[in-house]
Motif scaffolding. Structure first.
Motif, PDB file in Angstrom:
ATOM      1  N   THR A   1     -38.823 -28.467  65.958  1.00  0.00           N
ATOM      2  CA  THR A   1     -38.998 -27.733  64.384  1.00  0.00           C
ATOM      3  C   THR A   1     -37.361 -26.655  64.772  1.00  0.00           C
ATOM      4  OG1 THR A   1     -40.616 -26.822  66.124  1.00  0.00           O
ATOM      5  CG2 THR A   1     -41.041 -28.363  64.380  1.00  0.00           C
ATOM      6  N   ILE A   2     -38.101 -26.107  63.869  1.00  0.00           N
ATOM      7  CA  ILE A   2     -37.562 -23.997  64.090  1.00  0.00           C
ATOM      8  C   ILE A   2     -38.306 -23.242  63.920  1.00  0.00           C
ATOM      9  CG2 ILE A   2     -35.006 -23.190  62.718  1.00  0.00           C
ATOM     10  CD1 ILE A   2     -33.771 -26.626  62.096  1.00  0.00           C
ATOM     11  N   SER A   3     -37.393 -22.444  64.435  1.00  0.00           N
ATOM     12  CA  SER A   3     -39.249 -21.346  64.207  1.00  0.00           C
ATOM     13  C   SER A   3     -37.946 -20.107  64.628  1.00  0.00           C
ATOM     14  CB  SER A   3     -40.031 -21.475  65.165  1.00  0.00           C
ATOM     15  OG  SER A   3     -39.655 -21.134  66.704  1.00  0.00           O
ATOM     16  N   ALA A   4     -38.071 -19.174  64.311  1.00  0.00           N
ATOM     17  CA  ALA A   4     -37.561 -17.645  64.800  1.00  0.00           C
ATOM     18  C   ALA A   4     -39.055 -16.820  64.378  1.00  0.00           C
ATOM     19  CB  ALA A   4     -37.064 -17.026  63.781  1.00  0.00           C
ATOM     20  N   SER A   5     -38.994 -15.904  65.493  1.00  0.00           N
ATOM     21  CA  SER A   5     -39.701 -13.968  65.516  1.00  0.00           C
ATOM     22  C   SER A   5     -39.344 -13.342  65.010  1.00  0.00           C
ATOM     23  CB  SER A   5     -40.851 -14.335  66.299  1.00  0.00           C
ATOM     24  OG  SER A   5     -40.206 -13.963  67.464  1.00  0.00           O
ATOM     25  N   VAL A   6     -40.059 -11.883  64.740  1.00  0.00           N
ATOM     26  CA  VAL A   6     -39.964 -10.796  64.693  1.00  0.00           C
ATOM     27  C   VAL A   6     -40.566  -9.957  65.303  1.00  0.00           C
ATOM     28  CG1 VAL A   6     -39.963 -10.511  62.436  1.00  0.00           C
ATOM     29  CG2 VAL A   6     -38.503  -9.098  63.157  1.00  0.00           C
ATOM     30  N   ASP A   7     -40.302  -8.540  65.949  1.00  0.00           N
ATOM     31  CA  ASP A   7     -41.586  -8.277  66.342  1.00  0.00           C
ATOM     32  C   ASP A   7     -41.478  -6.659  65.398  1.00  0.00           C
ATOM     33  OD1 ASP A   7     -42.818  -8.935  67.705  1.00  0.00           O
ATOM     34  OD2 ASP A   7     -41.708  -8.024  69.753  1.00  0.00           O
ATOM     35  N   ILE A   8     -42.455  -6.262  64.593  1.00  0.00           N
ATOM     36  CA  ILE A   8     -42.719  -5.431  63.389  1.00  0.00           C
ATOM     37  C   ILE A   8     -43.637  -4.148  63.673  1.00  0.00           C
ATOM     38  CG2 ILE A   8     -43.435  -5.214  60.701  1.00  0.00           C
ATOM     39  CD1 ILE A   8     -42.231  -7.747  60.465  1.00  0.00           C
ATOM     40  N   GLN A   9     -43.351  -3.392  63.750  1.00  0.00           N
ATOM     41  CA  GLN A   9     -44.508  -1.999  64.377  1.00  0.00           C
ATOM     42  C   GLN A   9     -45.176  -1.326  62.842  1.00  0.00           C
ATOM     43  OE1 GLN A   9     -43.809   2.180  65.456  1.00  0.00           O
ATOM     44  NE2 GLN A   9     -45.349   1.651  67.301  1.00  0.00           N
ATOM     45  N   VAL A  10     -46.543  -1.478  62.097  1.00  0.00           N
ATOM     46  CA  VAL A  10     -46.656  -0.818  61.220  1.00  0.00           C
ATOM     47  C   VAL A  10     -46.453   0.675  61.073  1.00  0.00           C
ATOM     48  CG1 VAL A  10     -49.483  -1.023  60.494  1.00  0.00           C
ATOM     49  CG2 VAL A  10     -49.169  -2.825  61.519  1.00  0.00           C
ATOM     50  N   PRO A  11     -45.424   0.379  59.597  1.00  0.00           N
ATOM     51  CA  PRO A  11     -45.174   1.914  59.316  1.00  0.00           C
ATOM     52  C   PRO A  11     -46.658   2.300  58.625  1.00  0.00           C
ATOM     53  CG  PRO A  11     -44.672   0.847  57.818  1.00  0.00           C
ATOM     54  CD  PRO A  11     -45.317  -0.905  58.998  1.00  0.00           C
ATOM     55  N   PHE A  12     -46.651   4.577  58.803  1.00  0.00           N
ATOM     56  CA  PHE A  12     -47.457   4.799  57.886  1.00  0.00           C
ATOM     57  C   PHE A  12     -47.988   4.692  56.770  1.00  0.00           C
ATOM     58  CE2 PHE A  12     -49.147   8.689  55.672  1.00  0.00           C
ATOM     59  CZ  PHE A  12     -50.223   8.666  56.403  1.00  0.00           C
ATOM     60  N   TYR A  13     -46.479   3.638  55.779  1.00  0.00           N
ATOM     61  CA  TYR A  13     -46.584   4.105  54.526  1.00  0.00           C
ATOM     62  C   TYR A  13     -46.947   2.848  54.084  1.00  0.00           C
ATOM     63  CZ  TYR A  13     -41.918   2.176  55.202  1.00  0.00           C
ATOM     64  OH  TYR A  13     -41.022   1.244  56.012  1.00  0.00           O
ATOM     65  N   ASP A  14     -47.804   2.011  55.185  1.00  0.00           N
ATOM     66  CA  ASP A  14     -48.299   1.100  55.104  1.00  0.00           C
ATOM     67  C   ASP A  14     -49.712   0.677  55.053  1.00  0.00           C
ATOM     68  OD1 ASP A  14     -46.176  -0.631  54.458  1.00  0.00           O
ATOM     69  OD2 ASP A  14     -46.026  -2.513  56.611  1.00  0.00           O
ATOM     70  N   ILE A  15     -49.862   1.404  55.616  1.00  0.00           N
ATOM     71  CA  ILE A  15     -51.832   1.866  55.726  1.00  0.00           C
ATOM     72  C   ILE A  15     -52.819   1.941  54.993  1.00  0.00           C
ATOM     73  CG2 ILE A  15     -51.371   2.086  58.390  1.00  0.00           C
ATOM     74  CD1 ILE A  15     -52.493   4.836  58.191  1.00  0.00           C
ATOM     75  N   ASP A  16     -53.767   2.017  54.496  1.00  0.00           N
ATOM     76  CA  ASP A  16     -54.593   2.267  53.398  1.00  0.00           C
ATOM     77  C   ASP A  16     -55.458   3.595  54.140  1.00  0.00           C
ATOM     78  OD1 ASP A  16     -56.863   1.768  54.662  1.00  0.00           O
ATOM     79  OD2 ASP A  16     -57.506  -0.140  53.421  1.00  0.00           O
ATOM     80  N   MET A  17     -56.432   4.006  53.304  1.00  0.00           N
ATOM     81  CA  MET A  17     -56.730   5.308  53.603  1.00  0.00           C
ATOM     82  C   MET A  17     -57.851   5.015  54.807  1.00  0.00           C
ATOM     83  SD  MET A  17     -59.467   5.854  50.427  1.00  0.00           S
ATOM     84  CE  MET A  17     -61.776   6.137  51.072  1.00  0.00           C
ATOM     85  N   LEU A  18     -57.865   4.067  55.280  1.00  0.00           N
ATOM     86  CA  LEU A  18     -58.819   3.645  56.020  1.00  0.00           C
ATOM     87  C   LEU A  18     -58.083   2.988  57.568  1.00  0.00           C
ATOM     88  CD1 LEU A  18     -61.414   0.338  55.068  1.00  0.00           C
ATOM     89  CD2 LEU A  18     -61.716   3.263  55.069  1.00  0.00           C
ATOM     90  N   GLY A  19     -56.751   3.397  57.288  1.00  0.00           N
ATOM     91  CA  GLY A  19     -55.679   3.084  58.375  1.00  0.00           C
ATOM     92  C   GLY A  19     -55.681   1.707  58.842  1.00  0.00           C
ATOM     93  N   ILE A  20     -55.295   1.099  58.418  1.00  0.00           N
ATOM     94  CA  ILE A  20     -54.825  -0.191  58.090  1.00  0.00           C
ATOM     95  C   ILE A  20     -54.292  -0.661  57.448  1.00  0.00           C
ATOM     96  CG2 ILE A  20     -57.262  -1.293  59.701  1.00  0.00           C
ATOM     97  CD1 ILE A  20     -58.433  -2.280  57.545  1.00  0.00           C
ATOM     98  N   ALA A  21     -53.505  -2.401  57.638  1.00  0.00           N
ATOM     99  CA  ALA A  21     -52.285  -2.014  56.096  1.00  0.00           C
ATOM    100  C   ALA A  21     -53.125  -2.604  55.862  1.00  0.00           C
ATOM    101  CB  ALA A  21     -51.452  -2.582  57.527  1.00  0.00           C
ATOM    102  N   TRP A  22     -52.573  -2.428  54.545  1.00  0.00           N
ATOM    103  CA  TRP A  22     -53.056  -2.747  53.329  1.00  0.00           C
ATOM    104  C   TRP A  22     -52.681  -4.672  52.769  1.00  0.00           C
ATOM    105  CZ3 TRP A  22     -49.964  -4.017  48.770  1.00  0.00           C
ATOM    106  CH2 TRP A  22     -51.039  -4.870  47.888  1.00  0.00           C
ATOM    107  N   HIS A  23     -53.628  -5.301  52.576  1.00  0.00           N
ATOM    108  CA  HIS A  23     -53.940  -7.325  53.073  1.00  0.00           C
ATOM    109  C   HIS A  23     -52.295  -7.183  52.509  1.00  0.00           C
ATOM    110  CE1 HIS A  23     -55.523  -6.526  49.022  1.00  0.00           C
ATOM    111  NE2 HIS A  23     -54.999  -7.566  48.640  1.00  0.00           N
ATOM    112  N   GLY A  24     -51.731  -6.420  51.108  1.00  0.00           N
ATOM    113  CA  GLY A  24     -50.631  -6.763  50.046  1.00  0.00           C
ATOM    114  C   GLY A  24     -49.471  -7.309  50.915  1.00  0.00           C
ATOM    115  N   HIS A  25     -49.159  -6.212  51.950  1.00  0.00           N
ATOM    116  CA  HIS A  25     -47.837  -5.970  52.922  1.00  0.00           C
ATOM    117  C   HIS A  25     -47.558  -7.253  53.796  1.00  0.00           C
ATOM    118  CE1 HIS A  25     -47.780  -2.327  51.727  1.00  0.00           C
ATOM    119  NE2 HIS A  25     -48.594  -1.667  51.878  1.00  0.00           N
ATOM    120  N   TYR A  26     -49.224  -7.659  54.218  1.00  0.00           N
ATOM    121  CA  TYR A  26     -48.491  -9.359  54.544  1.00  0.00           C
ATOM    122  C   TYR A  26     -46.945  -9.843  54.490  1.00  0.00           C
ATOM    123  CZ  TYR A  26     -52.538  -7.750  57.783  1.00  0.00           C
ATOM    124  OH  TYR A  26     -53.914  -7.183  58.541  1.00  0.00           O
TER     125      TYR A  26
END
Length: 150
Positions: free
Chosen positions: A6-31
């Motif tokens: 198989t072919i795979s690839a990966s990337v590390d991403i840090q959750v930015p401030f503009y991706d979080i909601d008022m509860l401090g978690i990443a909004w589901h649509g950003h996935y």
């Protein structure tokens, strides 16, 4: 598809401030965006990114997206997004895993399906164009050659 390679690839991403909601978690649509970032890395790995697709006369719209949320991503949490090409002969099916980079905890998983569309006619192709097959086969060959060199 040849063998179990198989072919795979990966990337590390840090959750930015503009991706979080008022509860401090990443909004589901950003996935979907996180999947897209890993998908671009995967397509670049086979030398057939979106600009190469367009130049070859084909567009590859996403026709299906599925996500299973397991845990929440929080502000500044670092995730690893892994994209794995699992089908390519008639459509592109890519599976994704999002894991916490520090703990290894699975955060989410999902998959996307894309089909080839002829950019001139707008017609959907019922099989992947030869250029896609050639790119994947070349990447699989290169991967196998690299494993033999170890």
């Amino acid at each position: 598809m040849p063998g179990d390679t198989t072919i795979s690839a990966s990337v590390d991403i840090q959750v930015p401030f503009y991706d979080i909601d008022m509860l401090g978690i990443a909004w589901h649509g950003h996935y979907a965006r996180y999947f897209e970032i890993a998908r671009c890395v995967l397509l670049d790995k086979i030398d057939y990114g979106y600009m190469a697709m367009k130049q070859s006369g084909f567009l590859w719209p996403v026709i299906d997206l599925q996500v299973r949320y397991i845990a929440s991503l929080k502000f500044e949490q670092t995730m690893r997004v892994i994209a794995e090409l699992v089908e390519y002969e008639f459509r592109l099916k890519i599976k994704y895993s999002i894991i916490d980079s520090n703990t290894g905890q699975r955060i989410a998983k999902g998959e996307t399906t894309q089909v080839a569309v002829d950019s001139d006619s707008g017609e959907m192709c019922f099989a992947s164009p030869q250029i896609m097959l050639d790119k994947v086969e070349a990447a699989l060959t290169n991967s196998a050659d690299n494993c033999e060199d170890r």
